[in-house]
Design a protein around this motif. Structure first.
Motif, PDB file in Angstrom:
ATOM      1  N   ASN A 146     -10.461 -19.012   9.813  1.00 22.54           N
ATOM      2  CA  ASN A 146     -10.923 -18.233   8.651  1.00 22.54           C
ATOM      3  C   ASN A 146     -10.854 -16.739   8.928  1.00 22.54           C
ATOM      4  OD1 ASN A 146     -11.460 -20.560   7.218  1.00 22.54           O
ATOM      5  ND2 ASN A 146     -13.597 -20.668   7.866  1.00 22.54           N
ATOM      6  N   GLU A 147     -11.216 -16.387  10.156  1.00 20.28           N
ATOM      7  CA  GLU A 147     -11.190 -14.975  10.539  1.00 20.28           C
ATOM      8  C   GLU A 147      -9.756 -14.443  10.522  1.00 20.28           C
ATOM      9  OE1 GLU A 147     -12.471 -11.229  11.639  1.00 20.28           O
ATOM     10  OE2 GLU A 147     -13.624 -12.949  10.922  1.00 20.28           O
ATOM     11  N   LEU A 148      -8.825 -15.284  11.028  1.00 19.18           N
ATOM     12  CA  LEU A 148      -7.417 -14.876  11.029  1.00 19.18           C
ATOM     13  C   LEU A 148      -6.889 -14.733   9.607  1.00 19.18           C
ATOM     14  CD1 LEU A 148      -5.985 -17.023  13.970  1.00 19.18           C
ATOM     15  CD2 LEU A 148      -6.313 -14.553  13.918  1.00 19.18           C
ATOM     16  N   THR A 149      -7.323 -15.658   8.722  1.00 21.84           N
ATOM     17  CA  THR A 149      -6.916 -15.566   7.318  1.00 21.84           C
ATOM     18  C   THR A 149      -7.433 -14.271   6.689  1.00 21.84           C
ATOM     19  OG1 THR A 149      -6.969 -17.986   7.130  1.00 21.84           O
ATOM     20  CG2 THR A 149      -6.985 -16.717   5.073  1.00 21.84           C
ATOM     21  N   LYS A 150      -8.713 -13.974   6.988  1.00 22.23           N
ATOM     22  CA  LYS A 150      -9.290 -12.728   6.481  1.00 22.23           C
ATOM     23  C   LYS A 150      -8.553 -11.518   7.035  1.00 22.23           C
ATOM     24  CE  LYS A 150     -14.033 -14.449   5.865  1.00 22.23           C
ATOM     25  NZ  LYS A 150     -15.436 -14.347   6.356  1.00 22.23           N
ATOM     26  N   ARG A 151      -8.240 -11.601   8.329  1.00 24.38           N
ATOM     27  CA  ARG A 151      -7.528 -10.483   8.951  1.00 24.38           C
ATOM     28  C   ARG A 151      -6.137 -10.305   8.359  1.00 24.38           C
ATOM     29  NH1 ARG A 151      -8.791 -10.571  15.490  1.00 24.38           N
ATOM     30  NH2 ARG A 151     -11.065 -10.371  15.318  1.00 24.38           N
ATOM     31  N   LYS A 152      -5.489 -11.473   8.049  1.00 24.40           N
ATOM     32  CA  LYS A 152      -4.162 -11.404   7.446  1.00 24.40           C
ATOM     33  C   LYS A 152      -4.233 -10.726   6.076  1.00 24.40           C
ATOM     34  CE  LYS A 152      -0.114 -14.320   6.583  1.00 24.40           C
ATOM     35  NZ  LYS A 152       0.396 -15.712   6.576  1.00 24.40           N
ATOM     36  N   SER A 153      -5.244 -11.135   5.296  1.00 28.94           N
ATOM     37  CA  SER A 153      -5.440 -10.508   3.985  1.00 28.94           C
ATOM     38  C   SER A 153      -5.752  -9.034   4.143  1.00 28.94           C
ATOM     39  CB  SER A 153      -6.580 -11.205   3.230  1.00 28.94           C
ATOM     40  OG  SER A 153      -6.302 -12.566   3.042  1.00 28.94           O
ATOM     41  N   LEU A 154      -6.609  -8.761   5.107  1.00 31.59           N
ATOM     42  CA  LEU A 154      -6.980  -7.368   5.368  1.00 31.59           C
ATOM     43  C   LEU A 154      -5.766  -6.564   5.817  1.00 31.59           C
ATOM     44  CD1 LEU A 154      -9.275  -5.286   5.568  1.00 31.59           C
ATOM     45  CD2 LEU A 154      -9.641  -6.028   7.925  1.00 31.59           C
ATOM     46  N   PHE A 155      -4.886  -7.233   6.619  1.00 29.79           N
ATOM     47  CA  PHE A 155      -3.670  -6.561   7.089  1.00 29.79           C
ATOM     48  C   PHE A 155      -2.805  -6.118   5.917  1.00 29.79           C
ATOM     49  CE2 PHE A 155       0.875  -7.079   8.059  1.00 29.79           C
ATOM     50  CZ  PHE A 155       1.035  -6.065   9.001  1.00 29.79           C
ATOM     51  N   TYR A 156      -2.626  -7.047   4.938  1.00 24.42           N
ATOM     52  CA  TYR A 156      -1.791  -6.702   3.787  1.00 24.42           C
ATOM     53  C   TYR A 156      -2.430  -5.604   2.940  1.00 24.42           C
ATOM     54  CZ  TYR A 156       1.271 -10.635   4.800  1.00 24.42           C
ATOM     55  OH  TYR A 156       2.153 -11.487   5.409  1.00 24.42           O
ATOM     56  N   ILE A 157      -3.770  -5.661   2.842  1.00 27.17           N
ATOM     57  CA  ILE A 157      -4.471  -4.613   2.095  1.00 27.17           C
ATOM     58  C   ILE A 157      -4.293  -3.267   2.780  1.00 27.17           C
ATOM     59  CG2 ILE A 157      -6.747  -3.780   1.386  1.00 27.17           C
ATOM     60  CD1 ILE A 157      -7.558  -6.738   1.040  1.00 27.17           C
ATOM     61  N   VAL A 158      -4.500  -3.282   4.117  1.00 32.82           N
ATOM     62  CA  VAL A 158      -4.362  -2.043   4.889  1.00 32.82           C
ATOM     63  C   VAL A 158      -2.929  -1.535   4.830  1.00 32.82           C
ATOM     64  CG1 VAL A 158      -4.452  -1.062   7.226  1.00 32.82           C
ATOM     65  CG2 VAL A 158      -6.283  -2.549   6.431  1.00 32.82           C
ATOM     66  N   LEU A 159      -1.970  -2.502   4.921  1.00 29.03           N
ATOM     67  CA  LEU A 159      -0.552  -2.115   4.855  1.00 29.03           C
ATOM     68  C   LEU A 159      -0.230  -1.462   3.513  1.00 29.03           C
ATOM     69  CD1 LEU A 159       2.139  -2.256   6.397  1.00 29.03           C
ATOM     70  CD2 LEU A 159       2.589  -4.427   5.225  1.00 29.03           C
ATOM     71  N   SER A 160      -0.772  -2.048   2.449  1.00 22.78           N
ATOM     72  CA  SER A 160      -0.551  -1.469   1.115  1.00 22.78           C
ATOM     73  C   SER A 160      -1.165  -0.079   1.012  1.00 22.78           C
ATOM     74  CB  SER A 160      -1.154  -2.383   0.041  1.00 22.78           C
ATOM     75  OG  SER A 160      -0.583  -3.660   0.080  1.00 22.78           O
ATOM     76  N   LEU A 161      -2.378   0.036   1.544  1.00 23.65           N
ATOM     77  CA  LEU A 161      -3.042   1.347   1.513  1.00 23.65           C
ATOM     78  C   LEU A 161      -2.287   2.370   2.339  1.00 23.65           C
ATOM     79  CD1 LEU A 161      -6.783   0.242   1.846  1.00 23.65           C
ATOM     80  CD2 LEU A 161      -5.672   1.185  -0.188  1.00 23.65           C
ATOM     81  N   LEU A 162      -1.752   1.913   3.491  1.00 23.61           N
ATOM     82  CA  LEU A 162      -0.962   2.820   4.328  1.00 23.61           C
ATOM     83  C   LEU A 162       0.304   3.264   3.621  1.00 23.61           C
ATOM     84  CD1 LEU A 162      -1.252   1.175   7.873  1.00 23.61           C
ATOM     85  CD2 LEU A 162      -2.162   3.385   7.161  1.00 23.61           C
ATOM     86  N   LEU A 163       0.932   2.302   2.916  1.00 23.65           N
ATOM     87  CA  LEU A 163       2.153   2.640   2.174  1.00 23.65           C
ATOM     88  C   LEU A 163       1.859   3.654   1.075  1.00 23.65           C
ATOM     89  CD1 LEU A 163       5.157   2.090   1.720  1.00 23.65           C
ATOM     90  CD2 LEU A 163       4.536   0.194   0.212  1.00 23.65           C
ATOM     91  N   ILE A 164       0.759   3.381   0.350  1.00 17.37           N
ATOM     92  CA  ILE A 164       0.372   4.309  -0.724  1.00 17.37           C
ATOM     93  C   ILE A 164       0.028   5.676  -0.146  1.00 17.37           C
ATOM     94  CG2 ILE A 164      -1.396   4.777  -2.468  1.00 17.37           C
ATOM     95  CD1 ILE A 164      -1.568   1.699  -2.854  1.00 17.37           C
ATOM     96  N   SER A 165      -0.741   5.647   0.963  1.00 19.82           N
ATOM     97  CA  SER A 165      -1.140   6.928   1.574  1.00 19.82           C
ATOM     98  C   SER A 165       0.081   7.663   2.118  1.00 19.82           C
ATOM     99  CB  SER A 165      -2.158   6.687   2.689  1.00 19.82           C
ATOM    100  OG  SER A 165      -1.609   5.905   3.719  1.00 19.82           O
TER     101      SER A 165
END
Length: 567
Positions: free
Chosen positions: A363-382
């Motif tokens: 579950n933690e890895l799934t959350k981290r994966k989701s968080l990774f994509y969110i962070v990646l999107s935010l990094l791309l936008i930033s």
């Protein structure tokens, strides 16, 4: 030392009985009195008074607490009856402590009575219901209790890990419970040879128990100190501590574990000193206690093998055979318990816990994966925003450079020479005096002569660079040129086209533009010093005024001066 980890929270102390009438005391007071008397003759009467009071008031919650109190100190059959009554009265309870509490109490009861199989079964059920109700404190209690079984089968490192986690957990453990857990943690540290850590906890326990006058806790820690010295082969130090414990535990308590382990460590200490008869004497007493209480624990193997060897050396065949027989009986019990716990504990506790841990990790890895994509999107936008900002900055910087270059060129074109003292004349002056009729430019309240006089004084003010003086205000300047603030303000607004603050800033910045471009030494000074020279209170006020007046930052202006000087 095999302490009862699952039941570390209730210890007997000897105190005088209260003379007050119990029924008239509050539940809280009765409960506090009970748990300070657990195990002595007063505890049962306090518990009975508590239950009587609760039944007379038909208070279901307190009736349940009464049954809990009464089961302590009773024989196994009677204690189980009280816990069965507890289960009956709480069957419809909305409290999230039930039914887990019942199974955990039964587990502790069976553990105290050496039925480890039943103890494990109840601890597992208690953990199950605690998880279902989301009661984190009870989950902690179940883990601690099961740790005692791991300790029994020799998994001391696992025991220490659990105890260490909860001994410093202020969320689920109160202060007294933490102290009890640290006591058991010190014991586990001795077993895994972490002697420094054990000694630190023992000394902490001794100091705290002396401070709080808790004799029972003091002698428990003193017993551990004896065990500590025994493991380090400081046999006499061990004996000195343990003889004090022997006197206390056999005079003031009926705790069979404390009594057995005190005798065990004394016997081993004397054996270490090669005082065989004394060692055998303490081991004889242990055998007598085992026959009386049927309390069996793993270290009994060491007791009986020592006695067998001792009587073999003395050619006492009769006693040798007796202790061989005792050894075989005890060993059979230990083997049965060990085999069951060794088999069932990993299957019913370790494996489900690992599966839960695996699920948590997944579950933690799934959350981290989701968080990774969110962070990646935010990094791309930033990143895109950064690129946008960067190009805007570059465009602005280009404009700033152009403005700075134009200013420098203007200064160079309008240079009229230098003063005799080497200072630069004022190249960019404030706006010239207007030549229109003063009647059209001033209020009728200001005469033509007064207006001319004020303008003349302002010319002197500007030509002598008096605007560089620090702390100039409209009032101070008006006083200096012998007029009033109202007249001066109106003349500046009319003829200079700006208010006094802007007028003063413009004079200073125009001066700075010229001097910085022409005076290399002045330009080499640090910005705070330049700001002070120009009459500003701080660097920030100067740089903001420069940007506002010129349209370009001071840093870029200075940089372009150097670039153009090199060219």
């Amino acid at each position: 030392m095999l302490l009862v980890i699952g039941n570390v929270f209730f210890h007997a102390q000897t105190n005088n009985a209260e003379k007050n009438i119990p029924e008239k005391r509050s539940y809280d007071k009765l409960e506090k009195e009970f748990y300070s008397h657990v195990g002595d003759v007063n505890s049962k009467s306090i518990a009975e008074s508590y239950l009587k009071k609760a039944k007379s008031e038909k208070n279901t919650i307190q009736i349940a607490e009464g049954y809990v109190m009464l089961h302590f100190g009773e024989t196994l059959p009677i204690a189980l009856k009280y816990l069965d009554s507890l289960q009956q009265i709480t069957r419809n309870s909305k409290e999230n402590i039930y039914p887990a509490r019942i199974y955990l109490l039964k587990g502790n009861l069976y553990f105290r009575n050496d039925n480890l199989q039943a103890a494990l079964n109840n601890y597992i059920l208690g953990l199950k219901y605690a998880k279902e109700k989301g009661n984190k404190r009870q989950i902690a209690m179940a883990h601690i209790s099961i740790a005692s079984l791991n300790n029994y089968i020799g998994k001391h490192a696992e025991t220490a890990k659990v105890l260490r986690h909860y001994a410093y957990d202020t969320d689920y453990m109160n202060e007294d419970e933490q102290k009890s857990l640290k006591l058991n943690l010190a014991d586990a540290y001795i077993e895994i040879n972490k002697m420094d850590s054990a000694y630190t906890l023992i000394q902490e326990g001794l100091l705290d128990s002396r401070k709080n006058k808790n004799l029972y806790r003091y002698y428990q820690n003193l017993g551990l100190l004896g065990s500590y010295h025994l493991h380090l082969k400081n046999y006499q130090k061990a004996i000195n501590a343990l003889l004090e414990c022997e006197k206390y535990f056999f005079t003031n308590t009926n705790d069979k574990r404390d009594q057995n382990y005190t005798l065990l460590y004394l016997g081993k200490s004397y054996a270490g000193l090669q005082e065989k008869e004394k060692a055998a004497g303490f081991f004889h007493r242990i055998d007598s206690l085992v026959l009386k209480t049927n309390y069996i624990y793993p270290e009994l193997r060491d007791v009986y093998t020592y006695l067998i060897d001792h009587y073999k050396e003395n050619n006492d065949i009769e006693k040798q055979l007796y202790y061989v027989d005792r050894f075989l009986k005890v060993d059979q019990v230990l083997y049965t318990q060990f085999r069951y716990i060794s088999r069932e504990l990993p299957r019913r506790y370790d494996t489900p816990e690992l599966q839960q841990e695996k699920e948590d990790i997944t579950n933690e890895l799934t959350k981290r994966k989701s968080l990774f994509y969110i962070v990646l999107s935010l990094l791309l936008i930033s990143h895109l925003l950064f690129i946008n900002v960067y190009f805007k900055y570059k465009k602005s910087e280009k404009n700033y450079k152009k403005i700075a270059q134009d200013l420098i060129q203007s200064v160079n074109e309008n240079r009229v020479g230098r003063k005799s003292d080497g200072e630069i004349k004022k190249e960019i002056s404030s706006e010239p005096l207007l030549t229109e009729n003063t009647e059209d430019k001033t209020s009728r309240t200001i005469s033509e002569d007064i207006a001319r006089n004020i303008l003349h004084e302002l010319e002197i003010f500007e030509s002598k660079d008096q605007f560089l003086n620090k702390g100039i205000t409209l009032g101070s300047l008006a006083k200096k040129i012998k007029t009033n603030s109202k007249y001066l303000s109106e003349i500046i607004n009319t003829y200079k086209g700006k208010n006094f603050a802007t007028y003063l800033n413009d004079l200073r910045i125009d001066y700075a533009i010229s001097r910085l471009a022409n005076d290399k030494k002045f330009r080499s000074y640090k910005i705070p010093f330049i700001a002070e020279e120009l009459g500003y209170n701080n660097e920030q006020a100067f740089t903001l005024a420069f940007k506002k007046r010129t349209g370009t930052p001071l840093s870029i202006y200075l940089k372009e001066i150097e670039n153009m000087s090199v060219d």
